[in-house]
Each structure stands twice: as C-alpha cells, then as structure tokens.
Design a protein around this motif. Structure first.
Motif, PDB file in Angstrom:
ATOM      1  N   MET A   1      35.882  23.586  48.664  1.00  0.00           N
ATOM      2  CA  MET A   1      37.007  24.168  47.986  1.00  0.00           C
ATOM      3  C   MET A   1      38.160  24.208  49.282  1.00  0.00           C
ATOM      4  O   MET A   1      37.517  24.791  50.380  1.00  0.00           O
ATOM      5  N   LEU A   2      39.101  23.996  49.146  1.00  0.00           N
ATOM      6  CA  LEU A   2      40.348  24.210  50.085  1.00  0.00           C
ATOM      7  C   LEU A   2      40.429  25.854  50.234  1.00  0.00           C
ATOM      8  O   LEU A   2      40.700  26.377  51.164  1.00  0.00           O
ATOM      9  N   LEU A   3      40.153  26.554  49.066  1.00  0.00           N
ATOM     10  CA  LEU A   3      40.178  27.961  49.072  1.00  0.00           C
ATOM     11  C   LEU A   3      39.402  28.626  50.018  1.00  0.00           C
ATOM     12  O   LEU A   3      39.752  29.422  51.070  1.00  0.00           O
ATOM     13  N   ASP A   4      38.348  27.833  50.702  1.00  0.00           N
ATOM     14  CA  ASP A   4      37.395  28.487  51.617  1.00  0.00           C
ATOM     15  C   ASP A   4      38.207  28.412  53.039  1.00  0.00           C
ATOM     16  O   ASP A   4      37.861  29.027  53.874  1.00  0.00           O
ATOM     17  N   LYS A   5      39.089  27.385  52.981  1.00  0.00           N
ATOM     18  CA  LYS A   5      39.626  27.336  54.315  1.00  0.00           C
ATOM     19  C   LYS A   5      40.604  28.600  54.673  1.00  0.00           C
ATOM     20  O   LYS A   5      40.606  29.084  55.785  1.00  0.00           O
ATOM     21  N   PHE A   6      41.147  28.996  53.492  1.00  0.00           N
ATOM     22  CA  PHE A   6      42.163  30.097  53.647  1.00  0.00           C
ATOM     23  C   PHE A   6      41.692  31.460  53.285  1.00  0.00           C
ATOM     24  O   PHE A   6      42.233  32.390  54.049  1.00  0.00           O
ATOM     25  N   LEU A   7      40.480  31.630  52.954  1.00  0.00           N
ATOM     26  CA  LEU A   7      39.966  32.924  52.741  1.00  0.00           C
ATOM     27  C   LEU A   7      38.394  32.816  52.597  1.00  0.00           C
ATOM     28  O   LEU A   7      37.789  33.101  51.473  1.00  0.00           O
ATOM     29  N   PRO A   8      37.793  32.441  53.578  1.00  0.00           N
ATOM     30  CA  PRO A   8      36.301  32.557  53.591  1.00  0.00           C
ATOM     31  C   PRO A   8      35.464  33.704  53.545  1.00  0.00           C
ATOM     32  O   PRO A   8      34.507  33.857  52.897  1.00  0.00           O
ATOM     33  N   LYS A   9      36.192  34.713  53.870  1.00  0.00           N
ATOM     34  CA  LYS A   9      35.537  36.185  53.934  1.00  0.00           C
ATOM     35  C   LYS A   9      36.342  36.944  53.230  1.00  0.00           C
ATOM     36  O   LYS A   9      37.742  37.187  53.191  1.00  0.00           O
ATOM     37  N   TYR A  10      35.659  37.773  52.280  1.00  0.00           N
ATOM     38  CA  TYR A  10      36.350  38.497  51.217  1.00  0.00           C
ATOM     39  C   TYR A  10      35.670  39.503  50.528  1.00  0.00           C
ATOM     40  O   TYR A  10      34.261  39.369  50.734  1.00  0.00           O
ATOM     41  N   GLU A  11      36.250  40.580  50.025  1.00  0.00           N
ATOM     42  CA  GLU A  11      35.390  41.716  49.466  1.00  0.00           C
ATOM     43  C   GLU A  11      35.487  41.858  48.038  1.00  0.00           C
ATOM     44  O   GLU A  11      34.621  42.520  47.468  1.00  0.00           O
ATOM     45  N   PHE A  12      36.662  41.192  47.525  1.00  0.00           N
ATOM     46  CA  PHE A  12      36.621  41.359  46.063  1.00  0.00           C
ATOM     47  C   PHE A  12      37.169  39.965  45.669  1.00  0.00           C
ATOM     48  O   PHE A  12      37.803  39.052  46.352  1.00  0.00           O
ATOM     49  N   ASN A  13      36.609  39.600  44.500  1.00  0.00           N
ATOM     50  CA  ASN A  13      36.814  38.117  44.005  1.00  0.00           C
ATOM     51  C   ASN A  13      36.763  38.322  42.600  1.00  0.00           C
ATOM     52  O   ASN A  13      35.988  39.062  41.955  1.00  0.00           O
ATOM     53  N   GLU A  14      37.113  37.446  41.708  1.00  0.00           N
ATOM     54  CA  GLU A  14      36.889  37.041  40.537  1.00  0.00           C
ATOM     55  C   GLU A  14      37.185  35.450  40.118  1.00  0.00           C
ATOM     56  O   GLU A  14      37.988  34.774  40.728  1.00  0.00           O
ATOM     57  N   ILE A  15      36.168  34.989  39.219  1.00  0.00           N
ATOM     58  CA  ILE A  15      36.195  33.584  38.836  1.00  0.00           C
ATOM     59  C   ILE A  15      36.275  33.352  37.169  1.00  0.00           C
ATOM     60  O   ILE A  15      35.853  34.090  36.394  1.00  0.00           O
ATOM     61  N   HIS A  16      37.052  32.702  36.922  1.00  0.00           N
ATOM     62  CA  HIS A  16      37.099  32.189  35.507  1.00  0.00           C
ATOM     63  C   HIS A  16      37.115  30.665  35.250  1.00  0.00           C
ATOM     64  O   HIS A  16      37.585  29.948  36.227  1.00  0.00           O
ATOM     65  N   THR A  17      36.596  30.081  34.188  1.00  0.00           N
ATOM     66  CA  THR A  17      36.536  28.811  33.881  1.00  0.00           C
ATOM     67  C   THR A  17      36.780  28.474  32.542  1.00  0.00           C
ATOM     68  O   THR A  17      36.357  29.040  31.599  1.00  0.00           O
ATOM     69  N   VAL A  18      37.405  27.313  32.182  1.00  0.00           N
ATOM     70  CA  VAL A  18      37.299  26.876  30.626  1.00  0.00           C
ATOM     71  C   VAL A  18      37.206  25.291  30.677  1.00  0.00           C
ATOM     72  O   VAL A  18      37.159  24.639  31.847  1.00  0.00           O
ATOM     73  N   THR A  19      36.294  24.852  29.772  1.00  0.00           N
ATOM     74  CA  THR A  19      35.999  23.522  29.592  1.00  0.00           C
ATOM     75  C   THR A  19      37.223  22.840  28.904  1.00  0.00           C
ATOM     76  O   THR A  19      37.797  23.352  27.883  1.00  0.00           O
ATOM     77  N   VAL A  20      37.728  21.681  29.340  1.00  0.00           N
ATOM     78  CA  VAL A  20      39.010  20.959  28.774  1.00  0.00           C
ATOM     79  C   VAL A  20      38.472  19.776  28.041  1.00  0.00           C
ATOM     80  O   VAL A  20      37.861  18.796  28.935  1.00  0.00           O
ATOM     81  N   ASP A  21      39.135  19.352  27.112  1.00  0.00           N
ATOM     82  CA  ASP A  21      38.781  18.077  26.389  1.00  0.00           C
ATOM     83  C   ASP A  21      40.033  17.019  26.714  1.00  0.00           C
ATOM     84  O   ASP A  21      40.660  16.728  25.870  1.00  0.00           O
ATOM     85  N   ALA A  22      40.067  16.788  27.785  1.00  0.00           N
ATOM     86  CA  ALA A  22      41.131  15.812  28.536  1.00  0.00           C
ATOM     87  C   ALA A  22      40.857  15.298  29.816  1.00  0.00           C
ATOM     88  O   ALA A  22      39.984  15.898  30.669  1.00  0.00           O
ATOM     89  N   PRO A  23      41.309  14.062  30.105  1.00  0.00           N
ATOM     90  CA  PRO A  23      41.132  13.562  31.348  1.00  0.00           C
ATOM     91  C   PRO A  23      41.573  14.481  32.643  1.00  0.00           C
ATOM     92  O   PRO A  23      42.482  15.192  32.408  1.00  0.00           O
ATOM     93  N   LEU A  24      40.723  14.294  33.514  1.00  0.00           N
ATOM     94  CA  LEU A  24      41.068  15.220  34.902  1.00  0.00           C
ATOM     95  C   LEU A  24      42.559  15.086  35.409  1.00  0.00           C
ATOM     96  O   LEU A  24      43.078  16.136  35.486  1.00  0.00           O
TER      97      LEU A  24
END
Length: 191
Positions: free
Chosen positions: A1-24
């Motif tokens: 992930m590009l996010l790793d380049k900009f903030l590889p070290k962190y103390e707080f985080n949150e992740i959310h996901t949704v499944t989508v019925d559409a092409p990428l």
C-alpha cells in the motif's frame, strides 16, 4: 500500500471495509467523483459537531460548501494534502495538525508530499489515510479506508489519546458512511 510509504509507524489507526458489486474501475471512479450531496447528512452533522468549539471561539473551520464538487477535492481545499494516487487502486491523503486543541491548533505549512514526509515537529500529529479498491482471492471487490495517526512525543500522544477516545466513534462512522456512499454510487453507475 502507498499508505505505508507516508506513515509506516503509527500509534492510532482505524480500518473500514465494504464489499461492492461493481467493477474495480467504477468503484475507483466513485471514490474520486463522490459529491457531498451523495453522502449521508449525518456526516456533516458529525463534522459540524467536531468544529463547534472552533466556531464558538470565532475561528472558521474548513467546511464543505459545494454539493456538486467532489468531496475529496473539497477535503484538499480544507486542509488535507493529496499525497499519492494509483489509478484504479489507491488514493492517499494526509494532514499535520493539533486536532486535540479546541480550535484545531496551529496549521503548519506542508505544501507537498515530500514536505509531509520530512515534517518532524514533536508538537504535532501526522495523519494519513487512504481509500483502496481491491479484488480478493474470490473475485469480490472491496473498498477500504485506513486512517493512521503518528504522534511521536509521549506528552503530545497523551493529549491526542484523550481526544481520540472522544471522537474515534464519530470518526469511524464518518468513514463507514463514506464507504457506503461510494458503494451506492458505484453500484448505481451500472444501471
């Protein structure tokens, strides 16, 4: 992930996901083109609640004003910095600030992704987030967002931790509603 380049070290985080019925590609287009008019009014209610102390103290916080202009573009105009983008894959954005302060604290000048990477003032939090669209091993399309916060100084981290305990639930709801709006837009684009 590009996010790793900009903030590889962190103390707080949150992740959310949704499944989508559409092409990428359509999901990525929906991520880029989603407007405030397509978001739940709850998003703006929660943002207004967060900005209330600054408003009461006479500081004008950034706001989303154009219902037909992409939400991401308005975030960039309101203080977030576009950090990186890979078409049909990931968008990364960030900011540096002192959100635990009632009026939002100082706003350092961070004009570029390299300035974001180089910034090293212990009195500030570095915040980076992404929107990602990906295909899992079973061929399902997922849209994810991860937010990471790095607060290197222990004193500053305690202040941020108190703030995070108060706002993290609302922050998470905003991201969930944002992902649901992206899902809805991408799936409507099929019709």
């Amino acid at each position: 992930m590009l996010l790793d380049k900009f903030l590889p070290k962190y103390e707080f985080n949150e992740i959310h996901t949704v499944t989508v019925d559409a092409p990428l590609e359509r999901v990525f287009t929906a991520m880029r083109e989603l407007t405030p008019a397509e978001l739940s009014p709850l998003v703006f209610w929660m943002l207004d609640l967060r900005n209330l102390p600054a408003k009461l103290m006479g500081k004008t916080p950034p706001s989303v004003t154009q219902q037909s202009k992409p939400f991401l573009d308005q975030m960039y105009e309101g203080g977030f910095l576009p950090l990186a983008e890979v078409s049909n894959s990931e968008i990364v954005f960030g900011m540096i600030g002192q959100p635990w302060k009632l009026t939002g604290g100082e706003e350092p000048e961070v004009p570029s992704p390299q300035a974001f990477l180089d910034f090293d003032d212990q009195a500030f939090a570095k915040i980076a987030a992404n929107l990602v669209v990906a295909v899992d091993g079973e061929g399902r399309i997922h849209c994810n967002t991860e937010t990471r916060i790095h607060v290197p100084d222990p004193n500053t981290r305690r202040k941020f931790a108190f703030y995070w305990r108060i706002i993290s639930m609302g922050s998470g709801w905003i991201r969930v509603l944002w992902l649901k709006a992206i899902k809805g837009k991408a799936e409507r684009m099929l019709s």
